[in-house]
Design an enzyme around this catalytic site. Structure first.
Site, mmCIF file in Angstrom:
data_model
loop_
_atom_site.group_PDB
_atom_site.id
_atom_site.type_symbol
_atom_site.label_atom_id
_atom_site.label_comp_id
_atom_site.label_asym_id
_atom_site.label_seq_id
_atom_site.Cartn_x
_atom_site.Cartn_y
_atom_site.Cartn_z
ATOM 1 N N LYS A 22 0.844 -1.204 0.000
ATOM 2 C CA LYS A 22 0.000 0.000 0.000
ATOM 3 C C LYS A 22 0.880 1.256 0.000
ATOM 4 O O LYS A 22 0.653 2.173 -0.777
ATOM 5 C CB LYS A 22 -0.874 0.018 1.244
ATOM 6 C CG LYS A 22 -1.569 1.340 1.521
ATOM 7 C CD LYS A 22 -2.501 1.292 2.705
ATOM 8 C CE LYS A 22 -1.813 1.465 4.017
ATOM 9 N NZ LYS A 22 -1.515 2.870 4.395
ATOM 10 N N ASN A 23 1.899 1.267 0.867
ATOM 11 C CA ASN A 23 2.676 2.490 1.058
ATOM 12 C C ASN A 23 3.746 2.726 0.003
ATOM 13 O O ASN A 23 4.479 3.715 0.082
ATOM 14 C CB ASN A 23 3.281 2.498 2.473
ATOM 15 C CG ASN A 23 2.196 2.654 3.518
ATOM 16 O OD1 ASN A 23 1.044 2.953 3.196
ATOM 17 N ND2 ASN A 23 2.531 2.413 4.772
ATOM 18 N N ARG A 91 -5.058 10.705 4.056
ATOM 19 C CA ARG A 91 -4.146 11.830 4.208
ATOM 20 C C ARG A 91 -2.960 11.750 3.252
ATOM 21 O O ARG A 91 -2.314 12.756 2.956
ATOM 22 C CB ARG A 91 -3.667 11.953 5.634
ATOM 23 C CG ARG A 91 -3.127 10.682 6.236
ATOM 24 C CD ARG A 91 -2.638 10.908 7.646
ATOM 25 N NE ARG A 91 -1.542 11.854 7.629
ATOM 26 C CZ ARG A 91 -1.658 13.115 8.000
ATOM 27 N NH1 ARG A 91 -2.812 13.566 8.404
ATOM 28 N NH2 ARG A 91 -0.616 13.909 7.952
ATOM 29 N N CYS A 115 -5.140 12.471 12.704
ATOM 30 C CA CYS A 115 -5.905 11.220 12.575
ATOM 31 C C CYS A 115 -5.774 10.508 13.920
ATOM 32 O O CYS A 115 -5.206 11.027 14.870
ATOM 33 C CB CYS A 115 -5.363 10.377 11.429
ATOM 34 S SG CYS A 115 -3.792 9.635 11.798
ATOM 35 N N ARG A 120 0.229 14.446 13.008
ATOM 36 C CA ARG A 120 0.823 14.205 11.691
ATOM 37 C C ARG A 120 0.917 15.490 10.853
ATOM 38 O O ARG A 120 0.298 15.637 9.818
ATOM 39 C CB ARG A 120 0.044 13.131 10.954
ATOM 40 C CG ARG A 120 0.050 11.838 11.753
ATOM 41 C CD ARG A 120 -0.693 10.728 11.084
ATOM 42 N NE ARG A 120 0.062 10.194 9.937
ATOM 43 C CZ ARG A 120 -0.398 9.185 9.191
ATOM 44 N NH1 ARG A 120 -1.581 8.683 9.446
ATOM 45 N NH2 ARG A 120 0.309 8.727 8.180
ATOM 46 N N ASP A 305 4.455 0.608 11.978
ATOM 47 C CA ASP A 305 3.255 -0.027 11.430
ATOM 48 C C ASP A 305 3.106 -1.479 11.863
ATOM 49 O O ASP A 305 2.099 -2.112 11.568
ATOM 50 C CB ASP A 305 3.260 0.048 9.896
ATOM 51 C CG ASP A 305 3.034 1.461 9.412
ATOM 52 O OD1 ASP A 305 3.186 1.697 8.195
ATOM 53 O OD2 ASP A 305 2.737 2.330 10.245
ATOM 54 N N ARG A 405 -8.688 -0.599 4.307
ATOM 55 C CA ARG A 405 -7.731 0.384 3.774
ATOM 56 C C ARG A 405 -6.382 -0.254 3.495
ATOM 57 O O ARG A 405 -5.630 0.219 2.652
ATOM 58 C CB ARG A 405 -7.529 1.525 4.786
ATOM 59 C CG ARG A 405 -8.756 2.340 5.060
ATOM 60 C CD ARG A 405 -8.405 3.582 5.825
ATOM 61 N NE ARG A 405 -7.336 4.323 5.147
ATOM 62 C CZ ARG A 405 -6.755 5.402 5.653
ATOM 63 N NH1 ARG A 405 -7.118 5.850 6.831
ATOM 64 N NH2 ARG A 405 -5.811 6.037 5.010
HETATM 65 C C1 EPZ Z 1 3.988 6.970 6.324
HETATM 66 O O1 EPZ Z 1 3.187 7.976 6.903
HETATM 67 C C2 EPZ Z 1 3.093 5.749 6.192
HETATM 68 N N1 EPZ Z 1 1.975 6.043 5.304
HETATM 69 C C3 EPZ Z 1 2.577 5.343 7.573
HETATM 70 O O2 EPZ Z 1 1.818 4.142 7.410
HETATM 71 C C4 EPZ Z 1 3.778 5.044 8.470
HETATM 72 O O3 EPZ Z 1 3.309 4.741 9.771
HETATM 73 C C5 EPZ Z 1 4.702 6.270 8.528
HETATM 74 O O4 EPZ Z 1 5.098 6.646 7.174
HETATM 75 C C6 EPZ Z 1 5.969 5.997 9.330
HETATM 76 O O5 EPZ Z 1 6.642 4.912 8.797
HETATM 77 C C7 EPZ Z 1 2.166 6.009 3.972
HETATM 78 O O6 EPZ Z 1 3.264 5.754 3.494
HETATM 79 C C8 EPZ Z 1 0.964 6.294 3.100
HETATM 80 P P1 EPZ Z 1 5.998 10.320 8.495
HETATM 81 P P2 EPZ Z 1 3.747 9.502 6.965
HETATM 82 O O7 EPZ Z 1 5.870 11.588 7.735
HETATM 83 O O8 EPZ Z 1 4.516 9.787 5.746
HETATM 84 C C9 EPZ Z 1 6.232 13.559 11.962
HETATM 85 C C10 EPZ Z 1 -0.024 2.712 7.700
HETATM 86 O O9 EPZ Z 1 -0.529 2.186 8.701
HETATM 87 N N2 EPZ Z 1 6.212 14.546 10.872
HETATM 88 O O10 EPZ Z 1 7.213 9.484 8.328
HETATM 89 O O11 EPZ Z 1 2.607 10.389 7.322
HETATM 90 C C11 EPZ Z 1 4.897 12.853 12.097
HETATM 91 O O12 EPZ Z 1 4.027 13.577 12.936
HETATM 92 C C12 EPZ Z 1 0.420 4.160 7.749
HETATM 93 O O13 EPZ Z 1 0.172 2.117 6.605
HETATM 94 C C13 EPZ Z 1 6.367 15.896 11.182
HETATM 95 O O14 EPZ Z 1 6.504 16.271 12.351
HETATM 96 O O15 EPZ Z 1 4.723 9.394 8.216
HETATM 97 C C14 EPZ Z 1 5.272 11.531 12.706
HETATM 98 O O16 EPZ Z 1 5.360 11.689 14.108
HETATM 99 C C15 EPZ Z 1 0.120 4.798 9.094
HETATM 100 N N3 EPZ Z 1 6.335 16.806 10.175
HETATM 101 C C16 EPZ Z 1 6.671 11.260 12.150
HETATM 102 O O17 EPZ Z 1 7.150 12.511 11.632
HETATM 103 C C17 EPZ Z 1 6.194 16.437 8.852
HETATM 104 O O18 EPZ Z 1 6.200 17.317 7.972
HETATM 105 C C18 EPZ Z 1 6.699 10.247 11.017
HETATM 106 O O19 EPZ Z 1 5.769 10.668 10.047
HETATM 107 C C19 EPZ Z 1 6.050 15.062 8.569
HETATM 108 C C20 EPZ Z 1 6.070 14.138 9.584
#
Ligand code: EPZ
Length: 440
Positions: A22-23, A91, A115, A120, A305, A405
């Site tokens: 998915k990701n 998102r 969420c 996020r 995850d 999802r």
């Molecule tokens: C991706 O989400 C994945 N989703 C998530 O999978 C996964 O949990 C996550 O990466 C971490 O591995 C997809 O790929 C579609 P991040 P993403 O930006 O990109 C903070 C699932 O279950 N952050 O790496 O949203 C954020 O708050 C989903 O399949 C900022 O502060 O994750 C978080 O604490 C859930 N500012 C941390 O970084 C930003 O601009 C990691 O978020 C961006 C992120």
């Protein structure tokens, strides 16, 4: 509405095939916006989030067909807005910012709210895109971005954000000149996206490391052959956990063990025997599960995850496990529902202590976020194992749209492994539902 009905205590045994990730599929589908023409993709999973992404592309003027291989036509972008009704349910739509700005010079994306698992924010996405020459306004709940032309830049991320790295990478490939993304996320899905972009003509090096370099090119064109999306390491890990808690013997094929070493190591810590080949993983569980310590970290650390799923394994271990969630601020949504099944889980901030007793009981539970729901399925498969089969209860799970999802054919795959699982209408009562489920 439908619900899942699960009667636990049955050993899962057999072979299933991993679906596409998915990701990886989500950013790759959105990246098709960068290259006008018809794109063909293989191994894209059949998931609600994929449908949402295809709806988004359709809204932007890019129609798609899903059979026999998925095709997307991005010849024309007639609209540059990702609307609230799509962003609110997925998102990852925010990933459209980079490609739309790079291809179209303008993008409007509804501000993705928080969420269940956390706020996020997307500050790093915007920081990187601004460095490449974009300007943003936040008006009426929308992020409105514009650029007169992207120019390569050196970007230092505050944290290795997966989505932030993907958004910036997708813009940089069409920026004029050289870009560097430092403290980039190293997840395998980033590598898959970079590999896909390279088939379009992008010039990228260092994907999968914390420093990605890009030489911008004036245009990209669709690849001549279908691109095959990588397999879903989180889906694979989820089924291995189900095998572990049922004392089972589960093999998942068409997957890559090399991208999930930290998960396999943790399952070994818990007492499972893991066998791998180039494209499969087998988990055999003999004897009791052992407690373990787990901390989630950016790749190649243990993936957030998989945290909820390992929580379910810890609940079936004999002893106390400790789990630290370092990526998201609220990712223990599964704990309350697992307590309804008899789990002894204490959550303090981003730390959970699981006092495993080796047993769980069937119950009616509510799904919440995607991976918390997976943890409840795993728990239900383990429930009542200490009770004779004809006296066992039935677990029921509502709000299963969360599972749709991220898990392609979950019921079919669990039934292939011998799970007593079914998907039935909400209004059926326990025994009718179980009968319908197990006879289906
Ligand atoms: C991706 O989400 C994945 N989703 C998530 O999978 C996964 O949990 C996550 O990466 C971490 O591995 C997809 O790929 C579609 P991040 P993403 O930006 O990109 C903070 C699932 O279950 N952050 O790496 O949203 C954020 O708050 C989903 O399949 C900022 O502060 O994750 C978080 O604490 C859930 N500012 C941390 O970084 C930003 O601009 C990691 O978020 C961006 C992120």
């Amino acid at each position: 509405m439908e619900k899942l009905v699960i009667q636990g205590g049955y050993r899962l045994e057999g072979r299933i095939v991993a679906s596409g990730a998915k990701n990886a599929a989500l950013p790759i589908l959105i990246a098709t916006l960068l290259a006008p023409g018809e794109h063909r993709l293989a191994n894209v999973p059949d998931l609600a989030d994929i449908s949402s992404t295809l709806s988004l592309l359709g809204r932007l003027g890019c129609p798609s067909l899903v059979a026999p291989t998925l095709r997307v036509d991005t010849t024309r972008i007639t609209f540059c807005e990702a609307p609230y009704d799509i962003v609110s349910r997925m998102r990852a739509s925010v990933l459209a910012l980079g490609p739309l700005l790079a291809r179209h010079g303008e993008a409007i994306v509804s501000m993705p709210g928080g969420c269940a698992i956390g706020t996020r924010p997307i500050d790093q996405h915007l920081k990187g895109l601004e460095a490449l020459g974009c300007r943003f306004e936040l008006t009426g709940g929308n992020i409105h971005g514009r650029t007169d032309g992207l120019v390569g830049a050196e970007i230092d991320l505050d944290m290795p954000t997966v989505g932030g790295t993907e958004n910036i990478l997708m813009a940089a490939v069409l920026a004029e000149g050289h870009s560097v993304i430092r403290n980039a996320a190293r997840e395998p899905e980033i590598v898959d996206l970079a590999n896909f972009l390279t088939t379009l003509g992008a010039r990228i090096s260092g994907a999968g490391t914390s420093e990605i370099e890009v030489e911008g090119v004036p245009r990209l064109t669709p690849a001549s052959r279908p691109y095959r999306v990588m397999s879903d390491r989180i889906e694979v890990g989820t089924y291995l956990c189900a095998g572990a808690v049922t004392g089972g013997d589960v093999t998942v094929t068409q997957c890559d063990p090399r991208v999930m070493r930290s998960v396999l190591a943790k399952l070994s810590d818990a007492g499972a025997t893991i066998e791998t080949t180039d494209d499969s993983v087998r988990l055999v569980m003999e004897g009791p599960l052992r407690p373990f310590e787990l901390t989630t970290e950016p790749h190649p650390g243990f993936p957030t995850d998989m945290q909820a799923q390992l929580c379910a394994v810890a609940a079936m271990a004999e002893g106390t496990s400790t789990i630290n969630e370092r990526i998201f601020e609220n990712r223990f949504m599964h704990a309350a529902e697992m307590r309804r099944m008899g789990a002894n889980i204490t959550v303090t901030g981003n730390h959970a202590t699981v006092r495993g007793t080796g047993k769980l009981s069937s119950a009616t539970v509510m799904a919440s976020d995607l991976r918390a729901s997976a943890a409840l399925v795993i728990s239900a498969l383990a429930a009542d194992a200490d009770i004779p089969a004809d006296e066992r209860g039935v677990s029921q799970m509502r709000h299963i749209h969360h599972l749709d999802r991220g898990y392609d054919d979950l019921v079919g795959k669990l039934r292939t492994l011998g799970g007593h699982v079914g998907r039935v209408a909400d209004e059926l009562d326990d025994l009718d539902a179980l009968r319908a489920a197990t006879e289906a």
